[in-house]
Design a protein around this motif. Structure first.
Motif, PDB file in Angstrom:
ATOM      1  N   GLY A  60       0.812  -1.215   0.000  1.00 26.78           N
ATOM      2  CA  GLY A  60       0.000   0.000   0.000  1.00 26.78           C
ATOM      3  C   GLY A  60       0.842   1.259   0.000  1.00 26.78           C
ATOM      4  N   TYR A  62       3.929   1.654  -1.188  1.00 28.44           N
ATOM      5  CA  TYR A  62       4.557   1.842  -2.497  1.00 28.44           C
ATOM      6  C   TYR A  62       3.529   2.216  -3.563  1.00 28.44           C
ATOM      7  N   THR A  63       2.350   1.609  -3.508  1.00 31.75           N
ATOM      8  CA  THR A  63       1.299   1.947  -4.484  1.00 31.75           C
ATOM      9  C   THR A  63       0.931   3.413  -4.383  1.00 31.75           C
ATOM     10  N   PHE A  64       0.696   3.881  -3.162  1.00 36.18           N
ATOM     11  CA  PHE A  64       0.349   5.289  -2.979  1.00 36.18           C
ATOM     12  C   PHE A  64       1.478   6.199  -3.465  1.00 36.18           C
ATOM     13  N   SER A  77      -5.300   8.412  -4.851  1.00 33.83           N
ATOM     14  CA  SER A  77      -4.202   7.456  -4.681  1.00 33.83           C
ATOM     15  C   SER A  77      -4.451   6.500  -3.523  1.00 33.83           C
ATOM     16  N   ALA A  81      -4.261   2.183  -3.057  1.00 36.17           N
ATOM     17  CA  ALA A  81      -3.309   1.500  -2.175  1.00 36.17           C
ATOM     18  C   ALA A  81      -3.971   0.308  -1.500  1.00 36.17           C
ATOM     19  N   SER A  85      -3.409  -3.863  -2.663  1.00 36.28           N
ATOM     20  CA  SER A  85      -2.990  -4.788  -1.605  1.00 36.28           C
ATOM     21  C   SER A  85      -3.907  -6.005  -1.553  1.00 36.28           C
ATOM     22  N   GLY A 203      -3.404  -1.786   3.327  1.00 38.08           N
ATOM     23  CA  GLY A 203      -2.983  -0.963   2.197  1.00 38.08           C
ATOM     24  C   GLY A 203      -3.267   0.513   2.430  1.00 38.08           C
ATOM     25  N   GLY A 207      -0.536   3.622   2.691  1.00 34.29           N
ATOM     26  CA  GLY A 207      -0.630   4.891   1.967  1.00 34.29           C
ATOM     27  C   GLY A 207      -0.610   6.085   2.897  1.00 34.29           C
ATOM     28  N   SER A 210       2.804   6.838   4.113  1.00 33.30           N
ATOM     29  CA  SER A 210       3.604   7.559   3.115  1.00 33.30           C
ATOM     30  C   SER A 210       3.379   9.065   3.209  1.00 33.30           C
TER      31      SER A 210
END
Length: 291
Positions: A60, A62-64, A77, A81, A85, A203, A207, A210
């Protein structure tokens, strides 16, 4: 309900009264409690010790970071995330559920460490350099309220499961899966529901982390230390799955800050000793009065 209302009001007012240092301590406590509530969906209700559930927290994060760094807004975003996940976890379900007890814990931890190694060696994740995000000055405040929101939602979800027919069904599967099947209960849909719930919330937490840290790298978001802290809270909350994770997370972060500020050279050692002693004294968790 009154306790929850007081919690929400206190959380909403807290940033107006606290300095940045205590705001960060409170955010850490809410992050830890949300991680514990998310893991409890599989641990408390189904009996699976997801020691490596932080793997989905890292996905999550890294996705965000990837989406946000490509100019996708926070509100767009963040859901991705959680979704990614969960999508990553679904194909793993038939494999990981073949494992039981400590084998399941070791298997999920192996997944977490594997993803950490992969993330450190991919250019899309920033490799060993990680990701630095350009967030606004109010990012700490935004993250705090997101952590608070996720904590409250997960607390309500766990309270609902603790009292509902769905929760009783989950516990029946946990106690004796074969007996549940004889009674006509198909365990797989219930396990899938809890898996999606857990990984989606993890996830979202990744996010939000982050946003809060403005920088991520593989050793941070896939950290085994984070898994240890979360599992420690889970064990102490075994007899109080609704309020336990929140109360223990707050106490844990206060103790951690006290040790860090008073004994900076050996605070890690002292904290480890404290964790071991608490688990030895309360192997089945602690029942808070009124929980």
């Amino acid at each position: 309900m009154l306790k929850l209302f007081i919690l929400v009001i206190a959380g909403a007012v807290f940033p107006l009264l606290a300095d940045p240092y205590w705001l960060r301590v409170a955010s850490s406590a809410l992050l830890l409690s949300s991680l514990a509530y998310s893991h409890n969906l599989f641990f408390h209700f189904l009996g699976y010790p997801t020691f490596g559930g932080v793997a989905f927290f890292g996905i999550g994060a890294y996705t965000f970071s990837l989406l946000f760094s490509h100019n996708l807004p926070i509100y767009a975003s963040l859901p991705f995330a959680g979704i990614l996940s969960s999508l990553f976890a679904i194909p793993l379900l038939p494999v990981v559920l073949r494992l039981k007890s400590h084998y399941f814990a070791i298997g999920t931890l192996a997944l977490q460490i594997t993803l950490m190694e992969v993330a450190e060696n991919l250019s899309i994740t920033g490799g060993t350099k990680g990701y630095a995000l350009k967030v606004s000055e109010s990012s700490n405040l935004i993250a705090f309220y997101l952590f608070l929101f996720l904590t409250v939602i997960l607390l309500i979800y766990c309270a609902f499961l603790e009292r509902s027919i769905l929760g009783k069904t989950l516990k029946a599967i946990k106690e004796d899966e074969e007996a549940a099947q004889i009674l006509g209960i198909n365990p797989m849909p219930y396990k899938m529901l809890m898996l999606i719930s857990m990984t989606f919330s993890l996830g979202l937490l990744g996010g939000t982390f982050s946003i809060w840290s403005a920088y991520i790298d593989a050793p941070t978001v896939f950290s085994p230390v984070l898994s240890v802290k979360t599992f420690f809270i889970l064990i102490l909350s075994m007899r109080a799955p609704v309020l336990g994770p929140l109360l223990w997370s707050i106490l844990f972060e206060l103790i951690f800050e006290l040790m860090w500020s008073s004994f900076p050279q050996v605070h890690g050692l002292l904290l480890g000793i404290a964790i071991i002693l608490l688990i030895l004294i309360f192997p089945k968790g602690v029942l808070w009065k009124g929980s």
